[in-house]
Design an enzyme around this catalytic site. Structure first.
Site, PDB file in Angstrom:
ATOM      1  N   ASP A   1     -21.410  -0.571  -2.959  1.00  0.00           N
ATOM      2  CA  ASP A   1     -20.576  -1.582  -2.184  1.00  0.00           C
ATOM      3  C   ASP A   1     -20.402  -1.243  -0.933  1.00  0.00           C
ATOM      4  O   ASP A   1     -20.541  -2.187   0.331  1.00  0.00           O
ATOM      5  CB  ASP A   1     -19.235  -1.860  -2.712  1.00  0.00           C
ATOM      6  CG  ASP A   1     -19.247  -2.687  -3.932  1.00  0.00           C
ATOM      7  OD1 ASP A   1     -20.277  -3.363  -4.123  1.00  0.00           O
ATOM      8  OD2 ASP A   1     -18.205  -2.740  -4.739  1.00  0.00           O
TER       9      ASP A   1
ATOM     10  N   ARG B   1       2.816  13.193   5.264  1.00  0.00           N
ATOM     11  CA  ARG B   1       3.966  12.557   5.721  1.00  0.00           C
ATOM     12  C   ARG B   1       4.024  10.903   5.828  1.00  0.00           C
ATOM     13  O   ARG B   1       2.858  10.304   5.991  1.00  0.00           O
ATOM     14  CB  ARG B   1       4.357  13.085   7.129  1.00  0.00           C
ATOM     15  CG  ARG B   1       4.603  14.410   6.850  1.00  0.00           C
ATOM     16  CD  ARG B   1       4.974  14.952   8.391  1.00  0.00           C
ATOM     17  NE  ARG B   1       5.064  16.381   8.408  1.00  0.00           N
ATOM     18  CZ  ARG B   1       5.480  17.395   9.505  1.00  0.00           C
ATOM     19  NH1 ARG B   1       5.622  16.782  10.719  1.00  0.00           N
ATOM     20  NH2 ARG B   1       5.784  18.742   9.371  1.00  0.00           N
TER      21      ARG B   1
ATOM     22  N   ASP C   1       2.295   5.221   2.755  1.00  0.00           N
ATOM     23  CA  ASP C   1       0.998   5.717   2.798  1.00  0.00           C
ATOM     24  C   ASP C   1       0.049   5.132   3.647  1.00  0.00           C
ATOM     25  O   ASP C   1      -0.808   5.596   4.387  1.00  0.00           O
ATOM     26  CB  ASP C   1       0.413   6.090   1.547  1.00  0.00           C
ATOM     27  CG  ASP C   1       0.878   7.456   0.931  1.00  0.00           C
ATOM     28  OD1 ASP C   1       1.824   8.191   1.332  1.00  0.00           O
ATOM     29  OD2 ASP C   1       0.381   7.777  -0.150  1.00  0.00           O
TER      30      ASP C   1
ATOM     31  N   GLY D   1     -10.825  -4.833  -3.995  1.00  0.00           N
ATOM     32  CA  GLY D   1     -11.150  -3.541  -3.696  1.00  0.00           C
ATOM     33  C   GLY D   1     -10.147  -2.646  -3.558  1.00  0.00           C
ATOM     34  O   GLY D   1      -9.330  -2.410  -4.593  1.00  0.00           O
TER      35      GLY D   1
ATOM     36  N   SER E   1      -7.424  -2.975  -1.957  1.00  0.00           N
ATOM     37  CA  SER E   1      -6.163  -3.932  -2.129  1.00  0.00           C
ATOM     38  C   SER E   1      -5.651  -4.174  -3.506  1.00  0.00           C
ATOM     39  O   SER E   1      -4.371  -4.090  -3.841  1.00  0.00           O
ATOM     40  CB  SER E   1      -6.498  -5.333  -1.661  1.00  0.00           C
ATOM     41  OG  SER E   1      -5.250  -6.028  -1.696  1.00  0.00           O
ATOM     42  N   LEU E   2      -6.627  -4.148  -4.593  1.00  0.00           N
ATOM     43  CA  LEU E   2      -6.278  -4.069  -5.902  1.00  0.00           C
ATOM     44  C   LEU E   2      -5.754  -2.802  -6.424  1.00  0.00           C
ATOM     45  O   LEU E   2      -4.729  -2.796  -7.164  1.00  0.00           O
ATOM     46  CB  LEU E   2      -7.425  -4.422  -6.609  1.00  0.00           C
ATOM     47  CG  LEU E   2      -7.282  -4.921  -8.267  1.00  0.00           C
ATOM     48  CD1 LEU E   2      -6.640  -5.665  -8.575  1.00  0.00           C
ATOM     49  CD2 LEU E   2      -8.635  -4.994  -8.819  1.00  0.00           C
TER      50      LEU E   2
END
Length: 285
Positions: A67, A151, A170, A182, A184-185
């Protein structure tokens, strides 16, 4: 037909699949162009040229790899409005249309037996003071993250100038519908049909019970301002590519790109069937 062939030497050891693909394409009458940096892998049946020349006037771009290879190729092809097709050498290969055992399907390019899907892209820019210091395109996602420093990163998010939320965690993923399967999932975001026009915002490991994914209309302009607390860094990545270091006061603007990715489809379009097939290993089936 001019075809720009892009392959990953890492995924395609010895460029074996790329060479096989080039041989088939030339047999069918195509002029196959490859980056001069990898031309030595081929047997003289290709045209070697700089990347820009390979893309200029291309009727199609074929990306061989995972990908990551496809995303780079699609972004480059979008800027010259050329359609792109993927040959999968990766694990999931969600964006690729053809597996290595299906190279004969490429003949449909010469017969006109294919469809081209228009996929929304994102444009991201970094404004530093009165100047734009960085600008780029993404087919999958725009990600703000804290790098290797363990952090939390604090970010102020606005949409069309109105305050949305303060995200602390994060990082933050801003994705297209294509990119919803991608990163996001993985961050807990929704799966979105790629034909839908919208922008998804998904916090990564948010340090707040109230922080949730948000879906914006496609015409939205999202701005993110990271707060540079002492000892903390923030980076911007587009489609997982090399990160751009953000400085105090930088403002990241994300919006729908003026161009689309044109993805060649040789098989029947069934997004949800593809979804099940590509991810079936992950659910133990």
């Amino acid at each position: 037909m001019k075809i720009n062939l892009i392959a990953s030497p890492i995924k395609d050891s010895g460029m074996q699949v790329a060479r096989q693909t080039a041989s088939l394409l030339t047999q069918w009458g195509a002029d196959v162009w490859v980056d001069e940096a990898v031309a030595h892998f081929f047997e003289g049946n290709v045209v070697a040229a700089p990347k820009e020349a390979c893309l200029a006037g291309a009727d199609a771009v074929i990306a061989i790899g995972g990908d990551g290879t496809f995303l780079k190729a699609a972004t480059a092809a979008a800027q010259v409005r050329a359609p792109v097709l993927g040959v999968n050498l990766g694990r999931t290969g969600f964006l690729a249309e053809v597996e290595t055992g299906e190279l004969q399907l490429l003949r449909r390019l010469f017969e006109g037996d294919y469809k081209v899907e228009q996929r929304m892209m994102l444009q991201a820019s970094v404004r530093r003071g009165t100047k734009v210091r960085y600008k780029g395109l993404a087919l999958n996602d725009v990600v703000l993250h804290r790098g290797m420093v363990s952090r939390l990163l604090t970010m102020q998010v606005l949409c069309n100038g109105g305050f949305i939320s303060t995200v602390r965690g994060d990082g933050l993923v801003i994705s297209t519908p294509t990119g919803s399967t991608g990163y996001s999932l993985s961050a807990g975001g929704p799966i979105i049909d790629p034909k839908t026009a919208c922008i998804a915002m998904v916090p990564v490991c948010s340090h707040s019970l109230a922080s949730r994914a948000i879906i914006f209309e496609a015409a939205s302009k999202i701005t993110v301002t990271p707060e540079m607390e002492e000892g903390r860094d923030a980076y911007l990545s587009l489609d997982g590519a090399a990160s751009f270091l953000l400085l105090q006061g930088d403002v990241v603007a994300i919006q729908k790109a003026p161009v689309t990715a044109q993805i060649i489809r040789l098989k029947p379009d069934n997004f949800y069937e593809i979804l099940q097939n590509k991810f079936k290993e992950g659910d133990g089936t």
